[in-house]
Scaffold this motif. Sequence first.
Motif, short mmCIF file in Angstrom:
data_model
loop_
_atom_site.label_atom_id
_atom_site.label_comp_id
_atom_site.label_asym_id
_atom_site.label_seq_id
_atom_site.Cartn_x
_atom_site.Cartn_y
_atom_site.Cartn_z
N THR A 164 19.97 -62.54 10.43
CA THR A 164 19.53 -63.02 9.15
C THR A 164 18.52 -61.59 8.64
O THR A 164 17.76 -61.90 7.45
CB THR A 164 18.60 -64.21 8.98
N ARG A 169 22.14 -58.34 7.44
CA ARG A 169 22.29 -59.05 6.02
C ARG A 169 22.93 -57.96 5.77
O ARG A 169 23.49 -58.67 4.42
CB ARG A 169 21.15 -59.68 6.03
N THR A 172 26.09 -57.41 6.95
CA THR A 172 27.41 -58.46 7.04
C THR A 172 27.60 -58.40 5.38
O THR A 172 28.94 -58.57 5.27
CB THR A 172 26.89 -59.53 6.70
N THR A 173 26.96 -58.51 4.22
CA THR A 173 27.10 -58.16 2.71
C THR A 173 27.91 -56.51 2.41
O THR A 173 28.72 -57.63 1.81
CB THR A 173 25.38 -58.13 1.98
N ALA A 176 31.64 -57.95 3.22
CA ALA A 176 31.90 -59.97 2.61
C ALA A 176 32.34 -58.46 1.45
O ALA A 176 33.22 -58.96 0.49
CB ALA A 176 31.15 -60.33 2.93
N ASP A 187 34.01 -64.76 2.30
CA ASP A 187 32.97 -64.57 2.65
C ASP A 187 32.30 -65.84 3.26
O ASP A 187 31.74 -65.48 4.55
CB ASP A 187 32.42 -64.96 0.65
N VAL A 188 32.49 -66.97 2.58
CA VAL A 188 32.19 -67.94 3.85
C VAL A 188 33.05 -67.48 5.59
O VAL A 188 31.68 -68.24 5.98
CB VAL A 188 32.80 -69.60 3.75
N LYS A 189 33.67 -67.11 6.17
CA LYS A 189 33.86 -67.33 7.09
C LYS A 189 33.35 -65.91 7.45
O LYS A 189 33.15 -66.14 8.90
CB LYS A 189 35.83 -66.57 6.85
N VAL A 190 32.77 -64.54 6.60
CA VAL A 190 32.32 -63.59 7.08
C VAL A 190 31.01 -64.14 7.65
O VAL A 190 30.50 -63.84 9.28
CB VAL A 190 32.20 -62.50 6.07
N TRP A 191 30.11 -64.31 7.04
CA TRP A 191 28.87 -65.44 6.91
C TRP A 191 29.68 -65.87 8.33
O TRP A 191 27.81 -65.92 8.83
CB TRP A 191 28.14 -65.80 5.21
N LYS A 192 30.11 -66.49 8.63
CA LYS A 192 29.80 -67.72 9.64
C LYS A 192 30.37 -67.23 10.83
O LYS A 192 29.59 -67.52 12.08
CB LYS A 192 31.08 -68.28 9.43
N SER A 194 29.14 -63.69 11.41
CA SER A 194 28.57 -62.54 11.58
C SER A 194 27.57 -62.21 12.77
O SER A 194 27.46 -61.01 13.22
CB SER A 194 27.67 -62.71 9.91
#
Length: 228
Positions: A164, A169, A172-173, A176, A187-192, A194
């Motif tokens: 984070t 971060r 990851t952005t 995504a 997006d949700v899967k990517v952040w999960k 990451s």
Amino acid sequence: MFLTARAVVPFFILSVVPVAGLAQTGPSEPQVIAAASTAKINVGGKKLAGHVIATLRVGEDGRVRDVLITENTTEAGFEPQLTKVLQSAHFRPAIDAGGKLVEGSIEMKVELRQSTASEPKPVAAKPDSQLTDKEKVRIRKMRCSDFVWEWDLLREEAGDATATEFMPRIATTMYAAMRTEAGEYVDVKVWKASAKGLKEAASQCRDSPQGLFFDGIFKSVMDEAVPK
């Protein structure tokens, strides 16, 4: 409101910080490690309101060398405690254009609110609207050796929250956004994925120190973690 501008006695900590064996990817100003622990304050019967703004001088080891309070709107008696909060902050050091770790200055703010209670955290006093774009450029240039050095430094201070922190971060952005531009709304899967993906990228980067971090390793790791 109380406006102040007074120097604080320089503050030094002897510590072991990961040493860069190779030049790092720069230029970049000091970046606060948000999840690192900082000093607590004794609230007592005081009102939690107001803020202090200060200019911090950050050494090439990421530790705060000294603090200059420039603005204080908190109740009387809080300033010495908030100075200690700022002194205890941890940073990824500044990096010059040649990739050398250097001393740098940054303006930071500590706000007192009911939600912060006895653990207020330093944040950038005046967020740079171009900082994210600058970091994206830096990440694109980053070699695996650079990423591993920075990841390890962040992990030492942030622990499980390393993913984070600012650099991971933004990486990851970027990934995504790339998937979104391709018409994939994941997006949700990517952040999960990451945190695990960044750890795996660090592991693979240790075996390929001269490879590119983002285009060479991270994208392929995340492609596998979040299939099309």
